[in-house]
Design a protein around this motif. Sequence first.
Motif, PDB file in Angstrom:
ATOM      1  N   ALA A   1      -4.221  -6.292 -63.236  1.00 36.55           N
ATOM      2  CA  ALA A   1      -4.746  -7.609 -63.627  1.00 36.55           C
ATOM      3  C   ALA A   1      -6.262  -7.662 -63.442  1.00 36.55           C
ATOM      4  CB  ALA A   1      -4.062  -8.699 -62.802  1.00 36.55           C
ATOM      5  N   HIS A   2      -6.774  -7.115 -62.339  1.00 39.60           N
ATOM      6  CA  HIS A   2      -8.223  -7.097 -62.096  1.00 39.60           C
ATOM      7  C   HIS A   2      -8.925  -6.277 -63.168  1.00 39.60           C
ATOM      8  CE1 HIS A   2     -12.040  -7.092 -60.026  1.00 39.60           C
ATOM      9  NE2 HIS A   2     -12.042  -5.737 -59.987  1.00 39.60           N
ATOM     10  N   HIS A   3      -8.339  -5.137 -63.557  1.00 40.22           N
ATOM     11  CA  HIS A   3      -8.941  -4.305 -64.596  1.00 40.22           C
ATOM     12  C   HIS A   3      -8.985  -5.037 -65.926  1.00 40.22           C
ATOM     13  CE1 HIS A   3      -8.598  -1.375 -67.964  1.00 40.22           C
ATOM     14  NE2 HIS A   3      -9.630  -0.805 -67.299  1.00 40.22           N
TER      15      HIS A   3
ATOM     16  N   ARG B   1     -12.373  -7.736 -70.117  1.00 39.97           N
ATOM     17  CA  ARG B   1     -12.719  -8.855 -71.000  1.00 39.97           C
ATOM     18  C   ARG B   1     -14.170  -9.309 -70.748  1.00 39.97           C
ATOM     19  NH1 ARG B   1      -7.172 -12.471 -70.449  1.00 39.97           N
ATOM     20  NH2 ARG B   1      -5.819 -11.008 -71.610  1.00 39.97           N
ATOM     21  N   LEU B   2     -14.547  -9.330 -69.458  1.00 37.96           N
ATOM     22  CA  LEU B   2     -15.922  -9.702 -69.154  1.00 37.96           C
ATOM     23  C   LEU B   2     -16.903  -8.683 -69.724  1.00 37.96           C
ATOM     24  CD1 LEU B   2     -15.548 -10.931 -65.447  1.00 37.96           C
ATOM     25  CD2 LEU B   2     -15.987 -12.344 -67.466  1.00 37.96           C
ATOM     26  N   HIS B   3     -16.517  -7.429 -69.666  1.00 36.44           N
ATOM     27  CA  HIS B   3     -17.382  -6.379 -70.199  1.00 36.44           C
ATOM     28  C   HIS B   3     -17.565  -6.512 -71.703  1.00 36.44           C
ATOM     29  CE1 HIS B   3     -18.431  -2.280 -71.594  1.00 36.44           C
ATOM     30  NE2 HIS B   3     -19.200  -2.266 -70.465  1.00 36.44           N
ATOM     31  N   GLU B   4     -16.488  -6.959 -72.375  1.00 31.93           N
ATOM     32  CA  GLU B   4     -16.599  -7.164 -73.824  1.00 31.93           C
ATOM     33  C   GLU B   4     -17.598  -8.284 -74.166  1.00 31.93           C
ATOM     34  OE1 GLU B   4     -12.635  -7.861 -75.132  1.00 31.93           O
ATOM     35  OE2 GLU B   4     -12.024  -5.735 -75.042  1.00 31.93           O
ATOM     36  N   ARG B   5     -17.744  -9.237 -73.264  1.00 30.61           N
ATOM     37  CA  ARG B   5     -18.695 -10.342 -73.492  1.00 30.61           C
ATOM     38  C   ARG B   5     -20.044 -10.085 -72.797  1.00 30.61           C
ATOM     39  NH1 ARG B   5     -13.930 -13.402 -72.282  1.00 30.61           N
ATOM     40  NH2 ARG B   5     -14.796 -13.899 -70.210  1.00 30.61           N
ATOM     41  N   ASP B   6     -20.183  -8.830 -72.333  1.00 30.58           N
ATOM     42  CA  ASP B   6     -21.401  -8.421 -71.642  1.00 30.58           C
ATOM     43  C   ASP B   6     -21.633  -9.206 -70.351  1.00 30.58           C
ATOM     44  OD1 ASP B   6     -21.963  -6.549 -73.598  1.00 30.58           O
ATOM     45  OD2 ASP B   6     -23.093  -7.987 -74.816  1.00 30.58           O
TER      46      ASP B   6
ATOM     47  N   THR C   1     -20.882  -5.188 -65.847  1.00 30.76           N
ATOM     48  CA  THR C   1     -21.572  -3.921 -66.114  1.00 30.76           C
ATOM     49  C   THR C   1     -20.546  -2.799 -66.326  1.00 30.76           C
ATOM     50  OG1 THR C   1     -21.660  -3.362 -63.781  1.00 30.76           O
ATOM     51  CG2 THR C   1     -23.481  -4.669 -64.679  1.00 30.76           C
ATOM     52  N   ASP C   2     -21.074  -1.658 -66.783  1.00 29.68           N
ATOM     53  CA  ASP C   2     -20.214  -0.487 -66.960  1.00 29.68           C
ATOM     54  C   ASP C   2     -19.687   0.008 -65.627  1.00 29.68           C
ATOM     55  OD1 ASP C   2     -20.660  -0.617 -69.651  1.00 29.68           O
ATOM     56  OD2 ASP C   2     -22.245   0.920 -69.664  1.00 29.68           O
ATOM     57  N   ASP C   3     -20.504  -0.052 -64.582  1.00 32.39           N
ATOM     58  CA  ASP C   3     -20.046   0.407 -63.268  1.00 32.39           C
ATOM     59  C   ASP C   3     -18.882  -0.434 -62.770  1.00 32.39           C
ATOM     60  OD1 ASP C   3     -21.931   2.360 -63.323  1.00 32.39           O
ATOM     61  OD2 ASP C   3     -23.400   1.228 -62.126  1.00 32.39           O
ATOM     62  N   GLN C   4     -18.936  -1.738 -62.995  1.00 31.72           N
ATOM     63  CA  GLN C   4     -17.827  -2.598 -62.568  1.00 31.72           C
ATOM     64  C   GLN C   4     -16.539  -2.267 -63.322  1.00 31.72           C
ATOM     65  OE1 GLN C   4     -19.665  -6.425 -63.346  1.00 31.72           O
ATOM     66  NE2 GLN C   4     -20.173  -6.709 -61.139  1.00 31.72           N
ATOM     67  N   LEU C   5     -16.663  -1.956 -64.626  1.00 29.83           N
ATOM     68  CA  LEU C   5     -15.473  -1.597 -65.417  1.00 29.83           C
ATOM     69  C   LEU C   5     -14.891  -0.283 -64.914  1.00 29.83           C
ATOM     70  CD1 LEU C   5     -13.581  -2.143 -67.778  1.00 29.83           C
ATOM     71  CD2 LEU C   5     -15.206  -0.952 -69.277  1.00 29.83           C
ATOM     72  N   GLU C   6     -15.734   0.708 -64.652  1.00 27.86           N
ATOM     73  CA  GLU C   6     -15.234   1.994 -64.168  1.00 27.86           C
ATOM     74  C   GLU C   6     -14.596   1.867 -62.784  1.00 27.86           C
ATOM     75  OE1 GLU C   6     -18.446   4.676 -64.260  1.00 27.86           O
ATOM     76  OE2 GLU C   6     -18.554   4.803 -66.465  1.00 27.86           O
ATOM     77  N   GLU C   7     -15.209   1.015 -61.934  1.00 25.02           N
ATOM     78  CA  GLU C   7     -14.637   0.798 -60.603  1.00 25.02           C
ATOM     79  C   GLU C   7     -13.273   0.151 -60.697  1.00 25.02           C
ATOM     80  OE1 GLU C   7     -15.766  -1.361 -56.367  1.00 25.02           O
ATOM     81  OE2 GLU C   7     -17.180  -1.432 -58.043  1.00 25.02           O
ATOM     82  N   ALA C   8     -13.102  -0.822 -61.617  1.00 24.43           N
ATOM     83  CA  ALA C   8     -11.811  -1.482 -61.795  1.00 24.43           C
ATOM     84  C   ALA C   8     -10.769  -0.511 -62.337  1.00 24.43           C
ATOM     85  CB  ALA C   8     -11.975  -2.674 -62.727  1.00 24.43           C
ATOM     86  N   MET C   9     -11.199   0.375 -63.248  1.00 27.68           N
ATOM     87  CA  MET C   9     -10.274   1.354 -63.791  1.00 27.68           C
ATOM     88  C   MET C   9      -9.833   2.347 -62.721  1.00 27.68           C
ATOM     89  SD  MET C   9     -10.786   3.855 -67.087  1.00 27.68           S
ATOM     90  CE  MET C   9     -10.978   2.415 -68.154  1.00 27.68           C
TER      91      MET C   9
END
Length: 400
Positions: A135-137, A142-147, A150-158
Amino acid sequence: MKSWWRRILPIGLGIGLLALIVWAYLPKPVPVDAVSVERGPMTVAVSEDGKTRIKERFLVSTPLSGRVRRIELDPGDPVSATETLLATILPSDPDLLNPRALAEARARVNAADSAVKRAEATLAAAEAEQENAEAHHERVRRLHERDAATDDQLEEAMLEMRTARERYRSAAFAVEIARFEFDQSEAALLRSSPEGQNEETDWAFEIISPIDGVVLRVLQESSAVLSPGTPLLELGDPRNLELEVDVLSTDAVKIEPGARVFVNHWGGERPLEGTVRLVEPAAFTKISALGVEEQRVYVIADLNTSAAEAARLGDGFRFEAEIVVWEGGDVLQVPASALFRVGEEWAVFVIEDGRAQLREVELGHRNPSTAEVLEGLSARERVIIYPSDRVVDGVEVTVR
């Protein structure tokens, strides 16, 4: 006159008495038995005891170790290929446990049960963490899609989601291991005491008949724990019989495949016939009834008889065999009882003009009752059989 008779009477009595004495000592014809020399068919055979045997015997044995149930078949029972159940093998019983070992086994079962529950709780926690990480990922994506991330936050969630998934898989494997250990510890309690013995089982190995025939012998009737290769039954088809005759090696060299065999004294009304199929190439040593070592050879023959007659025979039945090694259709022959030795030659007494004449003869083939005459006799001559010591060359004889 009276004095003359008195003189002549003693003289006449003396002459009569002397004549009686001379007559008593005169040679008399010797009574003998005689037969004529004849031409006819003659057979030379090797005579020995033999027995029948089934050509193809099947020994059924245990293919694996286990507890064999009691075999209900009896000798003579018919069996059908791929249908008749011969024996059933069950798993062997484990060793019985004493009270201390039984308590320890039960404690291991309880510990394994607790380990399963603990692993299931860990699995539930790992599942919740996995759902939260997924769910966090999804939110970060979705936030990353709206900018907005950041990319680091997306990779950390993944990374957190993948780690949660691996923890869940590890917890699932831990549950499976705990359950296997529980089953293993619980299995140690199966049939661990005399109580609760049960013949029924979820697994059994059934041995089915490989042939159509009958049961010849039951080698293991009662239930028992057996090792692999233990003989259980012997099967065979009694309709498929052959003859087995052991003969002296000196007689075996005279026998050829295809020779006729006469089966006598087997219990039937008339002799049976067979044909030699094999003279085995190897001899064996046998001790005779007199304690003499003999080299003997097995001769194998096939029966040439109807199925009805063969059905009266069984495996291992005794008979007396005559194996023909030579036969002639028109043979001049003399009874063996008329023959005797004179030095190195054979001889007979021939009756000529009421007297016994010694004559040497040359013989060919012989059997226990007659002998083939090659030279020395002709057909219809009469010879003396069983001559006594009173019969000598030239003595006068009379036929009884």
